[in-house]
Write a protein that holds these residues in place. Sequence first.
Motif, PDB file in Angstrom:
ATOM      1  N   UNK A 171       0.814  -1.213   0.000  1.00 34.79           N
ATOM      2  CA  UNK A 171       0.000   0.000   0.000  1.00 34.79           C
ATOM      3  C   UNK A 171       0.851   1.269   0.000  1.00 34.79           C
ATOM      4  N   UNK A 172       1.961   1.234   0.720  1.00 31.98           N
ATOM      5  CA  UNK A 172       2.707   2.458   0.996  1.00 31.98           C
ATOM      6  C   UNK A 172       3.815   2.772  -0.008  1.00 31.98           C
ATOM      7  N   UNK A 173       4.341   1.783  -0.724  1.00 30.77           N
ATOM      8  CA  UNK A 173       5.577   2.039  -1.443  1.00 30.77           C
ATOM      9  C   UNK A 173       5.408   3.069  -2.553  1.00 30.77           C
ATOM     10  N   UNK A 174       4.253   3.121  -3.200  1.00 30.50           N
ATOM     11  CA  UNK A 174       4.028   4.116  -4.256  1.00 30.50           C
ATOM     12  C   UNK A 174       3.980   5.540  -3.706  1.00 30.50           C
ATOM     13  N   UNK A 175       3.729   5.666  -2.426  1.00 29.05           N
ATOM     14  CA  UNK A 175       3.612   6.984  -1.796  1.00 29.05           C
ATOM     15  C   UNK A 175       4.812   7.290  -0.903  1.00 29.05           C
ATOM     16  N   UNK A 176       5.868   6.495  -1.040  1.00 33.39           N
ATOM     17  CA  UNK A 176       6.997   6.606  -0.126  1.00 33.39           C
ATOM     18  C   UNK A 176       7.678   7.969  -0.149  1.00 33.39           C
ATOM     19  N   UNK A 177       7.979   8.570  -1.325  1.00 35.21           N
ATOM     20  CA  UNK A 177       8.622   9.893  -1.303  1.00 35.21           C
ATOM     21  C   UNK A 177       7.803  10.929  -0.535  1.00 35.21           C
ATOM     22  N   UNK A 178       6.485  10.935  -0.776  1.00 37.16           N
ATOM     23  CA  UNK A 178       5.619  11.866  -0.046  1.00 37.16           C
ATOM     24  C   UNK A 178       5.656  11.537   1.441  1.00 37.16           C
ATOM     25  N   UNK A 179       5.588  10.253   1.758  1.00 36.89           N
ATOM     26  CA  UNK A 179       5.551   9.836   3.153  1.00 36.89           C
ATOM     27  C   UNK A 179       6.817  10.201   3.907  1.00 36.89           C
ATOM     28  N   UNK A 236      -3.604   6.430   6.361  1.00 37.55           N
ATOM     29  CA  UNK A 236      -4.933   6.693   5.799  1.00 37.55           C
ATOM     30  C   UNK A 236      -4.840   7.094   4.338  1.00 37.55           C
ATOM     31  N   UNK A 237      -3.860   7.918   4.026  1.00 37.85           N
ATOM     32  CA  UNK A 237      -3.656   8.359   2.642  1.00 37.85           C
ATOM     33  C   UNK A 237      -3.294   7.181   1.737  1.00 37.85           C
ATOM     34  N   UNK A 238      -2.343   6.354   2.200  1.00 41.67           N
ATOM     35  CA  UNK A 238      -1.896   5.219   1.388  1.00 41.67           C
ATOM     36  C   UNK A 238      -3.017   4.214   1.187  1.00 41.67           C
ATOM     37  N   UNK A 239      -3.792   3.944   2.228  1.00 46.92           N
ATOM     38  CA  UNK A 239      -4.893   2.987   2.119  1.00 46.92           C
ATOM     39  C   UNK A 239      -5.988   3.516   1.202  1.00 46.92           C
ATOM     40  N   UNK A 240      -6.361   4.777   1.369  1.00 50.56           N
ATOM     41  CA  UNK A 240      -7.435   5.353   0.564  1.00 50.56           C
ATOM     42  C   UNK A 240      -7.073   5.385  -0.917  1.00 50.56           C
ATOM     43  N   UNK A 241      -5.800   5.643  -1.212  1.00 50.71           N
ATOM     44  CA  UNK A 241      -5.360   5.679  -2.608  1.00 50.71           C
ATOM     45  C   UNK A 241      -5.505   4.327  -3.284  1.00 50.71           C
ATOM     46  N   UNK A 242      -5.547   3.261  -2.485  1.00 45.82           N
ATOM     47  CA  UNK A 242      -5.716   1.904  -3.007  1.00 45.82           C
ATOM     48  C   UNK A 242      -7.125   1.366  -2.770  1.00 45.82           C
ATOM     49  N   UNK A 243      -8.043   2.265  -2.411  1.00 49.43           N
ATOM     50  CA  UNK A 243      -9.428   1.864  -2.225  1.00 49.43           C
ATOM     51  C   UNK A 243      -9.675   1.038  -0.980  1.00 49.43           C
ATOM     52  N   UNK A 244      -8.814   1.170   0.026  1.00 50.09           N
ATOM     53  CA  UNK A 244      -8.966   0.403   1.256  1.00 50.09           C
ATOM     54  C   UNK A 244      -9.162   1.338   2.447  1.00 50.09           C
ATOM     55  N   UNK A 245      -9.617   0.777   3.543  1.00 46.76           N
ATOM     56  CA  UNK A 245      -9.813   1.538   4.782  1.00 46.76           C
ATOM     57  C   UNK A 245      -8.990   0.913   5.892  1.00 46.76           C
ATOM     58  N   UNK A 246      -8.626   1.710   6.869  1.00 47.40           N
ATOM     59  CA  UNK A 246      -7.838   1.206   7.984  1.00 47.40           C
ATOM     60  C   UNK A 246      -8.690   0.405   8.961  1.00 47.40           C
ATOM     61  N   UNK A 247      -9.935   0.814   9.144  1.00 44.03           N
ATOM     62  CA  UNK A 247     -10.840   0.078  10.031  1.00 44.03           C
ATOM     63  C   UNK A 247     -11.357  -1.175   9.349  1.00 44.03           C
TER      64      UNK A 247
END
Length: 258
Positions: A171-179, A236-247
């Motif tokens: 979920x996170x690797x595509x957003x890693x620079x921003x993260x 939350x950002x990484x999950x939402x970008x992939x259509x998923x939720x944390x809860x």
Amino acid sequence: MLNEILEAYRRSGRFVRACPWVVLAAVAVELAQHAAEISLGIYDSKAQAQAMEGAPLRMGISHGKVLVLALLGYAVARFLAFDDDARAAVRLEPAAMRLFGWVLAFGALWTVIGLDGRPMLMALGVDGRTAGIAVAVVAVDGFVLQVMLAPWKIAAPLGNPAIGFTRSIALAWRHLPWGLGFVLLAVLPVMALHYALFLGAIGHGRAVAWVMATLDALVVGYLGVLLIAVEYVFARRAAAANGEALLPAAERTGGGAA
């Protein structure tokens, strides 16, 4: 990114106001470490600070402090995911506690590497300089990994088994620079204050050391909350970008927000 940073600070403040006793546990452990440092004379001079940096008493309390700060992750993640609900923050859910146990175990491993890696390598015959470089390289790699594991570390205390270790990285690797930029920009001001209070207390007498140490303990308590809030916002950002939720789905239908 500025809005996300402001959100992390704002909601960290809400947690401190809503759950002060949880934060004070971290403050108390940090203050205990500072008391040990003062008794060891660490604030007497820079030379003494360097000589006593790895003192067993100080390092022992440091391990306990890291554990307490890690435990904050359970309460802070739940507080944020459940719309700043203090009752949800401290509610002990069996599934969530079981999943969060794996997060704690992984954190304990990295704590050992970070705090004990250099002396362990030196005990195996590695020279001090090489051991220091090795631990520094692992620390940098570990920082990147910790950012990529933010979705897992947040989803676990929410009782969501769908986002595990490997799914978190996916979920996170595509957003890693921003993260990475987000985490650094959000945390560095408070981290800088933390180190400034420590360094500023050296060489000015024990009365000043106690004042600075008390202020620093309060800063560390807030910093522990902020770190989790920053991870939450990124997760939350990484999950939402992939259509998923944390809860998990059951909590989402029950009115939680992630």
